[in-house]
Enzyme design. Sequence first.
Site, PDB file in Angstrom:
ATOM      1  CD1 TRP A  37       0.674  -0.477   3.089  1.00 51.69           C
ATOM      2  CD2 TRP A  37      -0.783   1.151   3.528  1.00 51.69           C
ATOM      3  NE1 TRP A  37       0.941  -0.017   4.362  1.00 51.69           N
ATOM      4  CE2 TRP A  37       0.064   0.981   4.660  1.00 51.69           C
ATOM      5  CE3 TRP A  37      -1.781   2.108   3.583  1.00 51.69           C
ATOM      6  CZ2 TRP A  37      -0.065   1.734   5.817  1.00 51.69           C
ATOM      7  CZ3 TRP A  37      -1.912   2.868   4.745  1.00 51.69           C
ATOM      8  CH2 TRP A  37      -1.062   2.683   5.847  1.00 51.69           C
TER       9      TRP A  37
ATOM     10  CD  GLU B 153       2.006  -4.491   9.127  1.00 55.06           C
ATOM     11  OE1 GLU B 153       1.736  -4.599   7.929  1.00 55.06           O
ATOM     12  OE2 GLU B 153       3.180  -4.519   9.569  1.00 55.06           O
TER      13      GLU B 153
ATOM     14  CE  LYS C 219       5.480  -2.238  11.692  1.00 56.73           C
ATOM     15  NZ  LYS C 219       5.322  -3.321  10.691  1.00 56.73           N
ATOM     16  CD  GLN C 220       2.397   1.126  10.170  1.00 55.65           C
ATOM     17  OE1 GLN C 220       3.109   0.143  10.325  1.00 55.65           O
ATOM     18  NE2 GLN C 220       2.064   1.582   8.973  1.00 55.65           N
TER      19      GLN C 220
END
Length: 723
Positions: A321, A463, A574-575
Site C-alpha cells: 500500500w 500491525e 506500531k505506526q
Amino acid sequence: MQGWILKKEGYDANSAAADGNRFLCANGYMGLRGVCEEAGKEQFAAVTLAGVYDRYMDRWREPVNAPHGLFVQLYFNGMKMGPGNRETLRHEIRLDYRDGVFGRDTDFGPVRLQSERFVSMADCHLMADRLHMRILRDGLLEIRTGISADLWDINGLHLFDPQCRTGETILCGAVTGEKGISVKTTQCVRPEFRAEEAFEEENEGVFRILRRKVNRGEELVLSVFAAVSTSLDGAAWEICAEECCRRAKKKGFDACLREHREVWDRIRRRSEIVLEGDEEAAFALRASQYHLNCIAPRHAGNMSIPARGLSGQTYKGAIFWDAEIFFFPMFVHTQPEIARSLLEYRIETLPGAMRKAAEYGFRGAFYAWESQEGGEEGCTNFNVVDVFTHRPVRTYFRDKQIHISGDVAYALRSYYEITGDRSLLENGGAAVILECARFYISRANTHADSENVDYADVIGPDEYHERVTNNAFTNRMAVHCMESALELKKIFRDRPEWFDALLQERGYEKDWAALERLIPRIRGPVRQNGIIEQFDGYFQLEDCTLETVRSRLMDPREYWGGDHGVAGTTRIIKQADVIAMMALFPDDFTDDEVERNWAYYEPRTEHGSSLSSCMYALTACRTGNPDRAWDLFLRTAEIDVTGGGKQWAGEIYIGGTHPASNGGAWMIAALGFAGLRMKNGEPELHPNLPRQISKLTFPITAKGKNLTVEVSREGAVIRDRQT
C-alpha cells in the site's frame, strides 16, 4: 555532506549492508547497490531487477539479481587490492544526489584508484564506470574486469544453466528456475592504454584480464560499459544488451554521462523542492527525492515500485500500500505519468485481486498485500520467525489487511481529482473501483438482530494488533471506496450509456443497490472524550508507556505484534493508524479532534515503521504545530542518509532503502509545511512553515497546468511556470 554529495571516509565491513542502500544507484529498471567495484556477495553486491521474480525451492519468492557487469578487481605484483587491506592508505565513497553518480577514491599504496559510475537514466539497460588509476610504484598491474555471478541472494539461487561468451563484448546469461526467464548481462571496455588481454570463464562469471607493466607516475583510464536485458523485455531482448553495450562504447563515457545528466536535470526541474533556511534538512530532502525518483518505472508505464525500491530483495520486492498512499502523492503532483504507471499496474493486476477474493470466499477485488507480477500474492501465512524457537510464526497480514483494496481505489480517485484526466478510469480504473467496492460489500459482517454493519477480523495500519473488529482506518477506507463507486456515475454523467454498459458487463446492478443501502450502516469512528477508538476493545487494553513495553523485550530482534508479542495486549501501536485516517481524510475532522487524537496516540506509537512519522507530521501541520512536526520531518527525510530504520522483524532481514519515507518527506514539505491542497480541482496553499525554514519553492502539475509554488515568511503564491 556537501551540498548535494553524501560522503563516507574509511572502510568498515560491518556497514556494508547499510552503505549499499545509502549509496544506491538506480533507474527504475534496475538498482546497483552502493558497493565498490570489487565487492562480492559478502559485501552484499547486487544488481536487482524490477518486476522479475523467482522462487527457489520452498523459500519466499523474491526479485532476481542479474549478473554484475561492472565488476573490477585490481592486482599489483600479484597482490589482490581491496579497501579493507591493511596496506590501504585512504578510502572514500560518495554519491551525488543531483545525478546519481557514485564515486570512490582509494589509495591502495602502489595504486590510487578513482572512479565514477552511474546507472543510466537515458538508457534503462545501461550501466557505466570510468576508472582512473594513478601508479605510485613500478610493477605489474593486472585488471580483472568482467561479469560476476557471485551474487547476494537472500532466499537461494535463482539463475541456472549459465552461458558465457568471451570476445570484444563478453556475455553471461542464465535462466530462472521457477518460470524460465532468461537474464543476460553483457560488458565491453574502452581502455586508454595498451595491455595484454586474456579471458577467463568460471562458475563465478566471465572475466577479461588486462596486464601491463607500469611505472611510477603513469595514469591509466579504463571505461567499462555493461548492459542487462531479460526475456520479459520484448521480442528484441536477446540483442538488446549487446547493442546497448556497443553503442555506449562507441559514444564514450562522457557522452553517456552527459545524456544521463540531461535526464536527471529534467527530473529535478519537474519535482525538486528547494528548502531554504536549514542546510541539513535541505540535504536530507534532496536525498529523499533522489531515492524515490531513481526507482520510478519511467521505462515501463505499467509498473509500480516495491516497498524497498530496488535496493535488494527484502520484502520480496513486492508492491505494498506504500505505492498508493506514500509514493503516489509526489508523483501525481509532479510527474503524473509515473503516478499513472503505479495505477496501471493495479489495473492490469485486477484479475489477480479477483482470484484472491475468490480464494477467501468473497466477490470483487481483494488486492495482494505483497503484490508481485500479475498481482500474485507474495505474502505467506508465516511472515515472521520467532527469535527464541526459530520457528515461523502465523501472521495475518495476507488475509486480514483488507484496507489494501480501499487504498488502491483512494489513489485512483485522487488521480482523477488532481489531474482531471478521466482516461485512466475509462480504461480499467472504474472497473477496479467497482470491484473493490464489491469486495467490501461481500466482506461486510451483518447481524440478524441489528442494522449495524461491521468489518471484523481485520488488521489496520497498526500491525501489532491482529484480527480486530471495526478498525477505524479500515472502515473509513471501505466507505470511501464504496462512495467512490457511486461517484463514478457523476464523473461519467456525460456518458451514461457507457457507464451503464460497464455496470452490466460486470454484473453490477444488484451491487449498486447494495452500496446505497450498506454505506449508512457501517460503523463510524467511536469516540470517548474526543478520542477515536482505534478498534473495538482498544480502550480495554493495558495502558502503559512505550518504555514499559520495550523493557519487556528479551531480544532486541523480537517481533512486537501478534498473540505473543510484547505490544499485542497493550495500547502501544506500531505506526500511525487513527492519525493516518485523519491525514488522508482531513475534511472529516475538526482541528480540535486532530489535536486531541495526536496528543493521545503519538506517545503510544513506537514508530516501528518508516510509514509512521510523516502522518503525524502532516497532522501536526494541520493543527498549526509545524515546529512539532520538524523532528518527525527530519526523521523521515534523513532515513536513507543515516541508514536508519528497522533492519529485522524477528529473524527476517528487512533492511533496504525506504521509499515510503522518501515520499513522506515530500508530503510533509509540500502538503504540510507549504499546506498544498486541492479544492474544487484547483490548488491552494495553507502555509505552516516551521521556524527552521525561511522559504520553500517547488514545481507542481495540476489539471495539466505547470505551476510553481513559493512559500516564505512574506507570503505564499502559485504561479505559472515555463515547461
